[in-house]
Design an enzyme around this catalytic site. Structure first.
Site, short mmCIF file in Angstrom:
data_model
loop_
_atom_site.label_atom_id
_atom_site.label_comp_id
_atom_site.label_asym_id
_atom_site.label_seq_id
_atom_site.Cartn_x
_atom_site.Cartn_y
_atom_site.Cartn_z
N HIS A 1 0.84 -1.19 0.00
CA HIS A 1 0.00 0.00 0.00
C HIS A 1 0.88 1.25 0.00
O HIS A 1 2.04 1.22 0.39
CB HIS A 1 -0.90 0.02 1.23
CG HIS A 1 -1.98 -1.00 1.20
ND1 HIS A 1 -3.04 -0.96 2.07
CD2 HIS A 1 -2.19 -2.10 0.42
CE1 HIS A 1 -3.85 -1.97 1.83
NE2 HIS A 1 -3.35 -2.68 0.82
N GLU B 1 0.89 3.83 1.92
CA GLU B 1 1.41 4.19 3.24
C GLU B 1 2.65 3.38 3.59
O GLU B 1 3.62 3.92 4.13
CB GLU B 1 0.35 3.94 4.33
CG GLU B 1 -0.92 4.73 4.16
CD GLU B 1 -2.00 3.98 3.41
OE1 GLU B 1 -3.19 4.22 3.70
OE2 GLU B 1 -1.69 3.16 2.53
N CYS C 1 -6.24 1.82 5.85
CA CYS C 1 -6.90 0.57 6.26
C CYS C 1 -6.34 0.17 7.63
O CYS C 1 -5.40 0.78 8.14
CB CYS C 1 -6.65 -0.53 5.22
SG CYS C 1 -4.94 -1.09 5.15
N CYS D 1 -2.50 -0.60 7.52
CA CYS D 1 -1.63 0.56 7.47
C CYS D 1 -1.70 1.39 8.76
O CYS D 1 -0.68 1.92 9.21
CB CYS D 1 -1.96 1.41 6.25
SG CYS D 1 -1.56 0.56 4.70
#
EC number: 3.5.4.33
Length: 157
Positions: free
Chosen positions: A65, A67, A95, A98
Site C-alpha cells: 500500500h 502508506e 486501512c 496501514c
C-alpha cells in the site's frame, strides 16, 4: 503555522493542503500504472522524507500500500524505525493494516484526504494507531475520493 504561496495570483494554502497535493501527485502516479490511485508522503519538519503509491499489482503484494511504501522510505531516510516527529499524508483513510503499521512506526500525525467508509480504520477502532498519534481527515476530500471513484468506475465498464 506556515502557509505556502505560489505567486501573486494564487491564494496561500495551509501546509496540510500543500502536502496533500503532493500525496495526490503520488496517487496520480499509481493511476498511470493502473494501480488503485492512492498516494502517500511522509513529512518531517517541513521536508518530504518519504513518498509512495500503491504497488500491489506491480509487486503482486497485497501489503504494498501507499502508506507502507512512504513509511519505509521515510525510515530509510531517517536511519531509524520510529517517526514520532513526522506526519503521514495519505489520500485515502488508511486501512487497518496501514493504521496498525503507523502504530509500530510511532507516526506523530496522520492526515488523510477521503474517508473510507468500507475499509478505513476509523470505522472499526481508532485505537489501532499509536496513542500519541494525532489524526485529521477530509483534506482535499472530494478530489481524493473522486480519483478512486473514477478508477473503479472505469474498471466496471
Amino acid at each position: 503555522m506556515r502557509y505556502y504561496t505560489f505567486g501573486d495570483e494564487q491564494p496561500a494554502i495551509s501546509p496540510d493542503e500543500f502536502f496533500m497535493n503532493e500525496a495526490l501527485k503520488e496517487a496520480r502516479l499509481a493511476l498511470q500504472e493502473d494501480e488503485i490511485p492512492i498516494g502517500a508522503i511522509v513529512v518531517c519538519k517541513g521536508q518530504i522524507i518519504g513518498r509512495g503509491h500503491n504497488l500491489t499489482e506491480r509487486l503482486n503484494d497485497v501489503s504494498a500500500h501507499a502508506e507502507m511504501q512512504a513509511l519505509t522510505a521515510a525510515t530509510n531516510f531517517m536511519g531509524g524505525k520510529y517517526l514520532p516527529e513526522c506526519t503521514l499524508y495519505v489520500t485515502l483513510e488508511p486501512c487497518v493494516m496501514c493504521a496498525g503499521a503507523s502504530y509500530w512506526f510511532q507516526v506523530g500525525r496522520i492526515v488523510f484526504g477521503a474517508y473510507d467508509t468500507k475499509r478505513g480504520f476509523g470505522r472499526l477502532n481508532q485505537s489501532v494507531t499509536h496513542p500519541k498519534t494525532l489524526i485529521s481527515g477530509g483534506i482535499h476530500e472530494n478530489e481524493c475520493a473522486q480519483l478512486v471513484k473514477d478508477f473503479f468506475k472505469g474498471k466496471r465498464k
